[in-house]
Design a protein around this motif. Structure first.
Motif, PDB file in Angstrom:
ATOM      1  N   ILE A 157       0.834  -1.203   0.000  1.00 29.88           N
ATOM      2  CA  ILE A 157       0.000   0.000   0.000  1.00 29.88           C
ATOM      3  C   ILE A 157       0.870   1.255   0.000  1.00 29.88           C
ATOM      4  CG2 ILE A 157      -1.651   1.320   1.382  1.00 29.88           C
ATOM      5  CD1 ILE A 157      -2.786  -1.365   2.347  1.00 29.88           C
ATOM      6  N   ALA A 158       1.944   1.236   0.801  1.00 29.46           N
ATOM      7  CA  ALA A 158       2.838   2.389   0.870  1.00 29.46           C
ATOM      8  C   ALA A 158       3.528   2.629  -0.468  1.00 29.46           C
ATOM      9  CB  ALA A 158       3.871   2.186   1.973  1.00 29.46           C
ATOM     10  N   ALA A 159       3.964   1.562  -1.117  1.00 31.78           N
ATOM     11  CA  ALA A 159       4.617   1.709  -2.420  1.00 31.78           C
ATOM     12  C   ALA A 159       3.659   2.283  -3.453  1.00 31.78           C
ATOM     13  CB  ALA A 159       5.165   0.356  -2.875  1.00 31.78           C
ATOM     14  N   HIS A 160       2.416   1.823  -3.421  1.00 33.39           N
ATOM     15  CA  HIS A 160       1.400   2.333  -4.350  1.00 33.39           C
ATOM     16  C   HIS A 160       1.137   3.825  -4.113  1.00 33.39           C
ATOM     17  CE1 HIS A 160      -2.692   3.078  -5.947  1.00 33.39           C
ATOM     18  NE2 HIS A 160      -2.300   2.230  -6.900  1.00 33.39           N
ATOM     19  N   ALA A 161       1.232   4.259  -2.832  1.00 28.33           N
ATOM     20  CA  ALA A 161       1.004   5.671  -2.490  1.00 28.33           C
ATOM     21  C   ALA A 161       2.244   6.524  -2.694  1.00 28.33           C
ATOM     22  CB  ALA A 161       0.538   5.789  -1.043  1.00 28.33           C
ATOM     23  N   GLY A 162       3.391   5.883  -2.956  1.00 29.29           N
ATOM     24  CA  GLY A 162       4.627   6.635  -3.144  1.00 29.29           C
ATOM     25  C   GLY A 162       5.351   6.960  -1.854  1.00 29.29           C
ATOM     26  N   VAL A 163       5.071   6.211  -0.780  1.00 28.81           N
ATOM     27  CA  VAL A 163       5.730   6.437   0.499  1.00 28.81           C
ATOM     28  C   VAL A 163       6.938   5.523   0.599  1.00 28.81           C
ATOM     29  CG1 VAL A 163       5.491   6.338   3.008  1.00 28.81           C
ATOM     30  CG2 VAL A 163       3.572   7.115   1.604  1.00 28.81           C
ATOM     31  N   SER A 251      -9.531  14.173   2.579  1.00 28.43           N
ATOM     32  CA  SER A 251      -8.505  13.854   1.584  1.00 28.43           C
ATOM     33  C   SER A 251      -8.115  12.389   1.658  1.00 28.43           C
ATOM     34  CB  SER A 251      -7.271  14.748   1.807  1.00 28.43           C
ATOM     35  OG  SER A 251      -7.602  16.112   1.656  1.00 28.43           O
ATOM     36  N   CYS A 252      -7.997  11.861   2.886  1.00 25.35           N
ATOM     37  CA  CYS A 252      -7.645  10.455   3.039  1.00 25.35           C
ATOM     38  C   CYS A 252      -8.817   9.546   2.660  1.00 25.35           C
ATOM     39  CB  CYS A 252      -7.199  10.188   4.470  1.00 25.35           C
ATOM     40  SG  CYS A 252      -5.660  11.048   4.904  1.00 25.35           S
ATOM     41  N   ASP A 253     -10.044   9.997   2.922  1.00 27.53           N
ATOM     42  CA  ASP A 253     -11.210   9.248   2.463  1.00 27.53           C
ATOM     43  C   ASP A 253     -11.213   9.143   0.936  1.00 27.53           C
ATOM     44  OD1 ASP A 253     -12.049   9.008   5.077  1.00 27.53           O
ATOM     45  OD2 ASP A 253     -13.429  10.710   4.975  1.00 27.53           O
ATOM     46  N   ASP A 254     -10.846  10.251   0.285  1.00 27.10           N
ATOM     47  CA  ASP A 254     -10.795  10.251  -1.180  1.00 27.10           C
ATOM     48  C   ASP A 254      -9.759   9.248  -1.689  1.00 27.10           C
ATOM     49  OD1 ASP A 254     -12.726  12.201  -1.227  1.00 27.10           O
ATOM     50  OD2 ASP A 254     -11.336  13.864  -1.545  1.00 27.10           O
ATOM     51  N   ALA A 255      -8.632   9.142  -0.974  1.00 23.08           N
ATOM     52  CA  ALA A 255      -7.605   8.177  -1.372  1.00 23.08           C
ATOM     53  C   ALA A 255      -8.141   6.752  -1.268  1.00 23.08           C
ATOM     54  CB  ALA A 255      -6.365   8.350  -0.493  1.00 23.08           C
ATOM     55  N   VAL A 256      -8.923   6.492  -0.227  1.00 19.85           N
ATOM     56  CA  VAL A 256      -9.528   5.152  -0.075  1.00 19.85           C
ATOM     57  C   VAL A 256     -10.479   4.875  -1.226  1.00 19.85           C
ATOM     58  CG1 VAL A 256     -11.028   3.735   1.363  1.00 19.85           C
ATOM     59  CG2 VAL A 256      -9.266   5.160   2.432  1.00 19.85           C
ATOM     60  N   LEU A 257     -11.321   5.847  -1.551  1.00 16.01           N
ATOM     61  CA  LEU A 257     -12.342   5.637  -2.574  1.00 16.01           C
ATOM     62  C   LEU A 257     -11.741   5.573  -3.984  1.00 16.01           C
ATOM     63  CD1 LEU A 257     -15.140   7.950  -1.159  1.00 16.01           C
ATOM     64  CD2 LEU A 257     -15.014   5.457  -1.076  1.00 16.01           C
ATOM     65  N   VAL A 259      -9.086   3.864  -4.622  1.00 20.74           N
ATOM     66  CA  VAL A 259      -8.608   2.485  -4.734  1.00 20.74           C
ATOM     67  C   VAL A 259      -9.755   1.493  -4.580  1.00 20.74           C
ATOM     68  CG1 VAL A 259      -7.079   0.752  -3.730  1.00 20.74           C
ATOM     69  CG2 VAL A 259      -6.337   3.145  -3.869  1.00 20.74           C
ATOM     70  N   ALA A 260     -10.632   1.743  -3.596  1.00 24.59           N
ATOM     71  CA  ALA A 260     -11.741   0.817  -3.324  1.00 24.59           C
ATOM     72  C   ALA A 260     -13.040   1.612  -3.302  1.00 24.59           C
ATOM     73  CB  ALA A 260     -11.508   0.111  -1.990  1.00 24.59           C
ATOM     74  N   PRO A 261     -13.628   1.885  -4.443  1.00 26.14           N
ATOM     75  CA  PRO A 261     -14.794   2.767  -4.529  1.00 26.14           C
ATOM     76  C   PRO A 261     -16.105   2.113  -4.079  1.00 26.14           C
ATOM     77  CG  PRO A 261     -14.245   1.953  -6.707  1.00 26.14           C
ATOM     78  CD  PRO A 261     -13.189   1.410  -5.785  1.00 26.14           C
ATOM     79  N   ILE A 262     -16.121   1.650  -2.839  1.00 24.96           N
ATOM     80  CA  ILE A 262     -17.352   1.086  -2.270  1.00 24.96           C
ATOM     81  C   ILE A 262     -17.774   2.027  -1.158  1.00 24.96           C
ATOM     82  CG2 ILE A 262     -18.442  -0.976  -1.319  1.00 24.96           C
ATOM     83  CD1 ILE A 262     -16.129  -2.612  -2.363  1.00 24.96           C
TER      84      ILE A 262
END
Length: 524
Positions: A157-163, A251-257, A259-262
């Motif tokens: 997850i961190a790699a996908h986010a660029g962390v 902003s973090c909710d948007d990041a979740v949605l 990736v997983a738009p449920i």
């Protein structure tokens, strides 16, 4: 009128005016950007807190950027204030009129010290709980257990986010909701029962917390709390801090949605977490389901029209540059009274159209009667006759505030007893205006000109008569004041009128003063 007040304001007042205006503009912009991304609104608010943190230092260190206000405009406002004061005498004036002249003045408390004590108390009340919350959160972090089994999932997850930074994943019995903390070595704290969560729920929680880490929200959150501690008395600072927290979560909710738009399932998960939540150190941490923000977040999550893109790097850079420019322009901004061409040369030469921090410091020290500070400033070269438009000179301020000890001290240090400042009169006029009989007597004994006229402030007798200070009027008459003096003054509407001591006393209904003047041969 507003410009006049700003021109007369102290550095602290100007600082608060600047902070208020910029904060109000930022909050207005956030409201107007309701259809923009949450990340954009959060970036705007984060830059606001950077601005507020740097504003005092920038105002102190940056070269002053002064805007001159025509003296004629400020004199018109001051003339109107005098007219109102003359027409409606204050309770203070009537009390001073009735007080016997031989009664010793009541000792005055040091207002600056009281205000400083109140401010520091409020600062500690805000800071100490925040520090305690950070310490408690760090203890929870150290006492928890590393969840090594989920490190591969977290790394993905961190790699996908660029962390690229290492992240600790910790299970704790003391945590009831996912929480992020730390800057250099960030950590995600999960409830101990997270091991039993549905895979989708755990995935969304980790995405949410990693996004906090990617965005540096922990540091921004602490910054906002620190700024709120410094501006604890300012309601707009707290409004902005709460909105900052909300936009960070969105902003973090948007990041979740992304990736997983449920949306429905994610909203349900937040509600469940909020019901069981009691996070230690909530003010210092970034909890996934803070109850106070939940309603707005649920609405945003379920709003399908809401844009959910991350913050554009170019926009972030442009915002940072704009904040720097705004800081460099606003922080050193000062409004000062410019010289009026109609003023006599004697008065024009006495007023400095620009003021430095040292000049403001001696003015404030004189107002407070702080002799030690006055001496220190004089010893490094500040003139005892320095003038600040809207305040006057140290001697004028001390006389106006009834600081007899400061008046005597400044006179001993060489201050001119007849020094005049446009719009602020001279020491004798200001002492007479406030009814300070003892100071009026002192100034006359030291050579003050009882007939001196300062445009916009008339003379001591006319001013004292208009305010109803019978004891001062009696003293001035005894010292040779001419009760027939006539002064041409300009009203707030620009018209000229003749002012005499008798006319103004009669207009304001000061019967005792009127009888004194008539018995001395005054005419209207």
């Amino acid at each position: 009128m507003i410009t006049y007040l700003i021109a007369d304001a102290s550095p602290l007042t100007l600082l608060l005016v600047k902070a208020t205006v910029v904060t109000a503009l930022a909050l207005t912009a956030v409201m107007l950007l309701r259809r923009a991304t949450a990340a954009t609104r959060h970036a705007l608010l984060a830059l606001l807190f950077v601005f507020l943190l740097l504003l005092p230092a920038a105002a102190l260190l940056a070269p002053p950027l002064r805007i001159e206000v025509p003296a004629a405009a400020t004199q018109a406002v001051r003339a109107e204030a005098d007219r109102v004061a003359t027409a409606t005498p204050s309770v203070v004036s009537r009390t001073q009129e009735a007080a016997p002249s031989n009664v010793a003045p009541t000792p005055r408390f040091d207002r600056s010290s009281v205000l400083l004590t109140i401010y520091l108390t409020g600062l500690l009340i805000v800071l100490l709980p925040m520090v305690a919350a950070v310490i408690r959160l760090q203890r929870i972090r150290r006492s928890g257990d590393l969840w090594i089994a989920r490190y591969p999932q977290l790394a993905e997850i961190a790699a996908h986010a660029g962390v690229r930074r290492p992240i600790d994943l910790i299970l704790s019995e003391q945590s009831t909701s996912p929480v992020t903390c730390g800057v250099l070595r960030p950590a995600i704290l999960l409830p101990a029962d997270a091991q039993d969560w549905e895979p989708g729920d755990l995935q969304r929680a980790l995405i949410h917390e990693v996004e906090h880490i990617r965005r540096g929200d922990w540091g921004v959150q602490l910054l906002s709390r620190l700024v709120c501690a410094f501006y604890w008395f300012h309601p707009l600072a707290w409004v902005a801090a709460r909105r900052l927290s909300l936009e960070a979560e969105r902003s973090c909710d948007d990041a979740v949605l992304r990736v997983a738009p449920i949306a429905d399932r994610y909203a349900e998960q937040l509600v469940v977490l909020a019901r069981r939540m009691s996070v230690p150190g909530e003010n210092a941490a970034l909890a996934m389901a803070r109850r106070s923000l939940l309603g707005s977040r649920i609405h945003s999550i379920l709003d399908g029209r809401q844009p959910r893109d991350p913050l554009n790097v170019m926009r972030a850079a442009a915002g940072a540059a704009a904040t720097l420019v705004l800081l460099l322009v606003v922080a050193p901004l000062q409004a000062v009274n410019g010289p009026a061409s109609t003023m006599p040369a004697e008065v024009q030469g006495g007023a400095a159209p620009q003021s430095t921090l040292l000049e403001m410091a001696i003015i404030e020290a004189a107002a407070a009667g702080d002799l030690d500070v006055i001496d220190r400033l004089l010893s490094i070269g500040v003139s005892p006759d320095t003038s600040v438009a809207g305040d006057g000179s140290p001697l004028i301020v001390a006389a106006r505030n009834g600081r007899r000890d400061a008046v005597e001290h400044l006179l001993a240090k060489g201050a001119s007893v007849n020094h005049a400042v446009p719009g602020d009169g001279n020491p004798l006029i200001m002492a007479a205006a406030r009814g300070h009989v003892d100071i009026v007597r002192l100034l006359l004994d030291r050579g003050a000109d009882v007939e001196r006229i300062v445009p916009g402030d008339e003379n001591a007798l006319i001013t004292a008569s208009s305010r109803g200070h019978a004891d001062v009027v009696r003293l001035l008459i005894a010292r040779g004041a001419d009760v027939t003096t006539r002064v041409v003054a300009r009203t707030a509407t620009g018209e000229e009128e003749i002012r005499t001591a008798l006319r103004l006393a009669r207009r304001a209904g000061h019967d005792e003063v009127e009888r004194l003047l008539l018995s001395a041969g005054a005419t209207d």
